[in-house]
Enzyme design. Structure first.
Site, short mmCIF file in Angstrom:
data_model
loop_
_atom_site.label_atom_id
_atom_site.label_comp_id
_atom_site.label_asym_id
_atom_site.label_seq_id
_atom_site.Cartn_x
_atom_site.Cartn_y
_atom_site.Cartn_z
N HIS C 15 0.84 -1.20 0.00
CA HIS C 15 0.00 0.00 0.00
C HIS C 15 0.88 1.25 0.00
O HIS C 15 2.09 1.18 0.16
CB HIS C 15 -0.98 0.01 1.18
CG HIS C 15 -0.39 0.38 2.51
ND1 HIS C 15 -1.15 0.93 3.52
CD2 HIS C 15 0.87 0.27 2.98
CE1 HIS C 15 -0.36 1.13 4.58
NE2 HIS C 15 0.84 0.75 4.28
N CYS C 34 5.73 6.34 4.51
CA CYS C 34 4.54 5.60 4.05
C CYS C 34 3.99 6.18 2.75
O CYS C 34 3.08 5.61 2.14
CB CYS C 34 3.46 5.63 5.12
SG CYS C 34 3.99 4.87 6.65
N HIS C 40 5.04 0.20 -0.23
CA HIS C 40 5.74 -0.72 0.66
C HIS C 40 4.68 -1.73 1.09
O HIS C 40 3.59 -1.75 0.50
CB HIS C 40 6.37 0.04 1.84
CG HIS C 40 5.39 0.69 2.73
ND1 HIS C 40 4.72 1.84 2.39
CD2 HIS C 40 4.89 0.33 3.93
CE1 HIS C 40 3.89 2.18 3.35
NE2 HIS C 40 3.96 1.28 4.29
N HIS C 42 3.01 -4.93 4.12
CA HIS C 42 2.85 -5.45 5.48
C HIS C 42 2.29 -6.86 5.45
O HIS C 42 1.59 -7.26 4.51
CB HIS C 42 1.89 -4.57 6.29
CG HIS C 42 2.37 -3.18 6.53
ND1 HIS C 42 3.41 -2.91 7.38
CD2 HIS C 42 1.97 -1.99 6.02
CE1 HIS C 42 3.63 -1.59 7.38
NE2 HIS C 42 2.78 -1.01 6.57
N ASP C 80 -5.40 -10.35 -0.16
CA ASP C 80 -4.12 -11.05 0.02
C ASP C 80 -3.27 -10.98 -1.25
O ASP C 80 -3.75 -11.26 -2.34
CB ASP C 80 -4.37 -12.52 0.39
CG ASP C 80 -3.08 -13.22 0.78
OD1 ASP C 80 -2.20 -12.57 1.37
OD2 ASP C 80 -2.96 -14.42 0.48
N HIS C 81 -1.99 -10.64 -1.06
CA HIS C 81 -1.04 -10.53 -2.17
C HIS C 81 -1.52 -9.51 -3.22
O HIS C 81 -1.28 -9.67 -4.41
CB HIS C 81 -0.76 -11.90 -2.81
CG HIS C 81 0.19 -12.73 -1.99
ND1 HIS C 81 -0.17 -13.32 -0.82
CD2 HIS C 81 1.51 -13.04 -2.18
CE1 HIS C 81 0.87 -13.97 -0.32
NE2 HIS C 81 1.90 -13.81 -1.11
N GLU C 125 -1.17 -3.87 11.77
CA GLU C 125 -0.36 -3.52 10.61
C GLU C 125 1.07 -3.97 10.83
O GLU C 125 1.75 -4.44 9.93
CB GLU C 125 -0.41 -2.00 10.38
CG GLU C 125 0.13 -1.59 9.04
CD GLU C 125 -0.15 -0.13 8.74
OE1 GLU C 125 -1.14 0.14 8.05
OE2 GLU C 125 0.63 0.73 9.20
#
Lengths: 135, 135, 135, 135, 135, 135
Positions: C15, C34, C40, C42, C80-81, C125
């Protein structure tokens, strides 16, 4: 470029520690609460370690999805939500201590990995008790 | 009096697994969801292990503050909150798998430690997938 | 016999925090690292809490297998991913902060639970930063 | 000066989920692997929360040693290394789901705490499945 | 859009539990090993919870970097690597139990947060003993 | 059938890092906050690893209850809730760094294990700083 990769999985099972060649009193003295005739159980956390060379085409040692699927087929489907003493052939004549479970998991996994890969198994019976095979 | 000391740090990064010499279909088949063209990401947990002799004057192998600062300079400042494929020179031509990231971190750290110290790197990509270099 | 049950799942995503109505300088000042234009990522840990009465026939509030499958369908398969900013409709016009992701997950799950059940979402996070909705 | 204190303990037990008023097929459909006739097991992690006023003489709400001993007497000695279905009176006619176990633990602890103290029980059946009573 | 955000920090400190109005024997009976005249110590894990409305411009409740810096200024710099009884004004006349430390941390943080934000403090003295204020 | 078993225990203690042959200024420069004259403290997590052959009669390498009791007698009773510098003979003339504490624990445990068993000690001073002896 020799690396090790680790994959963590878990299963839940019941077991009882018992040596059928001993008297009840001897079993009770050696295994204590773990000898309870009606079984008790654990959340087993399993870490499978595979060691070898990185494949330069993929950057992988082994595909973790394939390794995870192999653990599920060979270990989780066999032991998860089972009574190790009653529901498995592996422990019908073998005491299901953490040590023996780790050895059995290694034996179940070993034939399915390439010969040039090394295999090690770590098994947590509780957060405070765990074993590693081979040492 | 040979001991090992371990220091744990972490960084967050985006990455994509991809082999530019392969077709899109081949990349998709090998890397699956990790091949997503728009990247995904992880909280990487890094454990740096240094092995050597205790200094009798300090009782330290190495000062953990100095080791932590070195990891921050060489690894965290370089990779934290970065896109490994796009924002780093290390992975502009190297697939950022956990295996390759661990090797690169070892190579970045090694020149900054005394020759008589051994170095090992463990990198957690997720709680269930991790790697160690050298094995 | 009012109880709460909790189910933990996880997903990995990329994100970028950004307000398109602000200048680049303002975005950089507010969101810092960020705001990295290349994203980047998480490992998000998600805990879904459901509150209600125990069903006396099953001893369950809800079947955890059904709750887990619902989370997978509504949340994991969607995020996801993925790159939250580029690959999802939910965050195409909404800044993917942990706070907003938790609210969106609650909104995605709520219609699929019986009206008499309460729902709360906790989203990690990182190990050190997490949020809860509703508070 | 209203505070809550929490004490974490654990026990290992075997159990089986089953409703004797249902057919085997119905039990299998509802409880799946948890209905295994030979039982399976868990490492239960228990968190007992007590809420009240700080005693200004000690700075304690309750002495954690006394609270820990009480949990051991009322819960751990009763359930640790036991088969919940076969070895306990509490679950001889009550399905030992996490929800029901949490309620029973609350009922066992409640009479032993002063009336002005509030009590809440959180029970982890696995790292990913847990319950809280009262909600 | 009422959410809570949590930030986890830690500090290491020595302390001794003691009531100067009591005899040594009474202190020993009530506080046991925690009364050791030469102090003992802990790794304190601190979770600060802040509750309020999401700011639609940022998607944040509060900037976690600002919250983390505030905890460092008000709590970590004051207590980390200190003897709570001897090195701090807060506990020169107050018994440094986990309950009292949590209350003091709340009092130190409260003036620095906007009035419309709620504050709660959770403090882990060990992995198995922790407290929450206000309850 | 060579396996390793691990047992995890913990203790809480105060300590101060200091070399009496150095000036105060030198001690302050080398040990920083850890040199605080009034001590600070930690929750030490200890993992004892024992390696050897499985006993075919029990399926155990060593009885974990016996190993746990041995750790309690030799380590926990000696160091728990103590000031390592002032309350122990082991650290009256030895700087209580994590490295030195690990070596001392190994020396305390070694005579109580059979000669054919190997012993290794891992000591966590914090979640992010830990040591292993022998390396």
């Amino acid at each position: 470029m020799r690396v090790a990769v680790f994959r963590k999985e878990h299963f839940n099972a019941a077991h009882r520690l018992h040596n059928p060649q001993w008297t009840d009193e001897m079993n009770q003295r050696v295994f204590g609460k773990c000898n309870n005739i009606h079984y008790h159980g654990h959340n087993y956390e399993l870490i499978v370690k595979v060691t070898g060379e990185i494949d330069p085409r993929t950057g992988y040692l082994v595909d973790m999805k394939i390794l995870s699927d192999l653990i599920k087929q060979q270990v989780i489907d066999r032991f998860d939500h089972k009574n190790l003493n009653l529901d498995t052939v592996e422990f019908s004549n073998l005491n299901p201590t953490a040590e023996n479970i780790a050895v059995v998991i290694w034996q179940l996994m070993r034939p399915h990995l390439d010969d040039h890969l090394e295999l090690k198994v770590t098994l947590y019976e509780t957060e405070r008790n765990f074993v590693e095979y081979p040492a």
